[in-house]
Design an enzyme around this catalytic site. Structure first.
Site, mmCIF file in Angstrom:
data_model
loop_
_atom_site.group_PDB
_atom_site.id
_atom_site.type_symbol
_atom_site.label_atom_id
_atom_site.label_comp_id
_atom_site.label_asym_id
_atom_site.label_seq_id
_atom_site.Cartn_x
_atom_site.Cartn_y
_atom_site.Cartn_z
ATOM 1 N N ASP A 253 -13.576 38.074 16.659
ATOM 2 C CA ASP A 253 -14.765 37.300 16.301
ATOM 3 C C ASP A 253 -15.796 38.381 15.923
ATOM 4 O O ASP A 253 -15.418 39.520 15.635
ATOM 5 C CB ASP A 253 -15.235 36.413 17.470
ATOM 6 C CG ASP A 253 -16.216 35.332 17.025
ATOM 7 O OD1 ASP A 253 -15.787 34.298 16.509
ATOM 8 O OD2 ASP A 253 -17.442 35.530 17.166
ATOM 9 N N LYS B 134 -12.735 30.866 24.344
ATOM 10 C CA LYS B 134 -13.553 31.913 23.703
ATOM 11 C C LYS B 134 -13.889 32.955 24.752
ATOM 12 O O LYS B 134 -13.903 32.664 25.946
ATOM 13 C CB LYS B 134 -14.859 31.312 23.169
ATOM 14 C CG LYS B 134 -15.493 32.117 22.060
ATOM 15 C CD LYS B 134 -14.875 31.769 20.725
ATOM 16 C CE LYS B 134 -15.303 32.666 19.625
ATOM 17 N NZ LYS B 134 -14.866 32.140 18.318
HETATM 18 N N1 GLU Z 1 -13.061 33.797 16.038
HETATM 19 C C1 GLU Z 1 -12.387 32.959 15.103
HETATM 20 C C2 GLU Z 1 -12.952 31.557 15.189
HETATM 21 O O1 GLU Z 1 -14.135 31.394 15.452
HETATM 22 C C3 GLU Z 1 -10.867 33.054 15.181
HETATM 23 C C4 GLU Z 1 -10.254 32.676 16.495
HETATM 24 C C5 GLU Z 1 -8.756 32.917 16.575
HETATM 25 O O2 GLU Z 1 -8.144 33.336 15.583
HETATM 26 O O3 GLU Z 1 -8.200 32.681 17.648
HETATM 27 O O4 GLU Z 1 -12.304 30.586 14.955
#
Ligand code: GLU
Length: 441
Positions: A158, A118
């Site tokens: 996100d 993340k």
């Molecule tokens: N931010 C999204 C999540 O919390 C997607 C992450 C992604 O597609 O890599 O899963």
């Protein structure tokens, strides 16, 4: 937990996310002495590494601005690091560690080869111009580009990062890396590596999961009133799919208050959600101004004051507190599904579970987003675009599989299903077994 609290004091979101997982897996973990011997828990709670960097850019007035950027590369047992970037003024290490930790198990549940990561920045997109957003994204990528790539780490969107931001980030990445590695970022637009259905995927996947929760009790989606919080990408996808299945979206919300939708949401209003997001105003009141009578705005209130059958937090962590849970229960809520990551506070979850209201946790319910990112990487690797039907079919199968695993691992002696426990155990087992097989690294 005691050791971890002493080591990371004040990292409240992170400690909250870890506690929930450890409590769920404790019993199963203790049946595996080989996990204990390899110190899987002690290792899994700490990220492989965290990059912290300064992001300097010039605003519309020619003034120099400095923000902090981060990438948490958490766990790569199942594949290259994968997870979104969050741009929000409250972003800090604790928030990104909690999100990265959740991502490990969520990505595991998809059964795709995805590790957990993340990132993000304390950059606040609210009120920024398009040019400012572009300059910030470019400055962010000056630092990050060396540490990402399809087989290394693949960020996505996100909160505060959508298709527009991914476009600017990818443009900067490509220019710096001097290669067209489309799988280095997901959530790209269709036509240059993006996948059809990726924008809708988190919301669609969540409603596919909710539909199974509803059917599990012998009930049906048709006619159900759904309250959604937020009005961003996730709420948008959920609103489309819920409406398609005959449910009625009765609330949307924002940091400024709630919009009650007495007749449900229609296509024009759903399309307007995209404009609201693109405006960077972050005000749900705009919906009521645009559609007087169809949307009734109350300032300072949350979506949870609106009477509903299904409550779906779609905005931010800890957005649903114990008092909100009590209000929802008193108003007859029948199902609760977290679509935001860790959308409910622990006391709220406990209140729903005590009232025997089925509760779906974020890491299972919202896994459709990252799952479709995984499908985007597949398409990039084979230099091919799948049809919308093909992507949606795969997404639906993945969500059904996640639901089945949650039932398998979460079934209680009294026949009820503890979806939190089911998701945590199913997600953990796959990662733990991979870590064990790969040795002490
Ligand atoms: N931010 C999204 C999540 O919390 C997607 C992450 C992604 O597609 O890599 O899963």
């Amino acid at each position: 937990m005691t050791a971890l609290e002493a080591k990371h004091p004040g990292e409240n979101e992170y400690l909250q996310a870890v506690r929930e997982v450890l409590e769920s897996i404790e019993e199963v973990y203790n049946q595996h002495p080989e996990f204990e011997k390899a110190k899987i828990v002690e290792r899994i709670v700490e990220p492989d590494r965290i990059f912290t960097f300064r992001v300097t850019w010039v605003d519309r007035n020619g003034e120099v601005q400095t923000n902090l950027g981060y990438r948490v590369q958490y766990n790569a047992a199942l594949g290259a690091y994968k997870g979104g970037l969050r741009f929000h003024k409250a972003v800090n290490v604790s928030m990104l560690k909690f999100l990265g930790f959740e991502q490990i198990f969520k990505n595991s549940l998809t059964m795709l080869p995805l590790g957990g990561g993340k990132g993000g920045s304390d950059f606040d997109p609210v009120g920024k111009t398009d040019e400012e957003i572009m300059r910030f994204c470019q400055a962010f990528m000056y630092e990050l580009w060396r540490n990402i790539g399809p087989d290394q780490d693949s960020p996505a969107g996100d909160v505060g990062v959508g298709g527009r931001e991914i476009g600017y980030l990818y443009g900067a990445y490509k220019k710096l890396a001097r290669e067209h590695s489309t799988g280095a970022l997901t959530g790209k637009s269709y036509g240059w590596g993006g996948s059809l259905i990726r924008p809708e995927a988190t919301g669609f996947g969540a409603i596919y999961y909710v539909e199974r929760m509803v059917k599990q009790t012998g009930d049906k989606m048709e006619g159900k009133r759904i309250a959604l919080s937020g009005f961003g990408n996730v709420a948008w996808g959920a609103a489309i799919k819920a409406t398609e299945l005959g449910a009625k979206v009765v609330a949307l919300s924002g940091p400024d208050g709630v919009c009650e939708l007495p007749n449900g949401i229609d296509k024009e209003m759903i399309d307007y959600m995209l404009e609201m997001r693109a405006s960077n105003r972050n005000k749900v009141e705009d919906m009521a101004t645009k559609f007087p009578g169809k949307a009734v705005f109350t300032p300072g209130k949350k979506a949870w004051m609106v009477k509903c059958d299904i409550a779906c937090p779609c905005a931010f962590q800890n957005e649903l507190a114990e008092a909100d849970a009590k209000e929802l229960i008193a108003n007859g809520v029948k199902y609760v599904a977290e679509v935001s990551n860790m959308g409910c506070q622990p006391a709220a979850i406990a209140a729903f579970q005590a009232a025997k209201i089925p509760f779906g946790p974020g890491k299972a319910v919202n896994a459709g987003g990252v799952a479709t990112s995984g499908l985007e990487i597949c398409q990039n690797a084979e230099h091919r675009n799948w049809t919308a039907e093909e992507v949606d079919k795969n997404l639906h199968t993945i969500m059904n599989n996640i639901y089945d695993m949650c039932v398998q691992y979460g079934k209680q002696a009294d026949g009820t299903i503890n979806y939190v426990k089911g998701a945590n155990i199913a997600g953990f087992m796959r990662v733990a077994n991979a870590m064990l097989a790969q040795g002490i690294i």
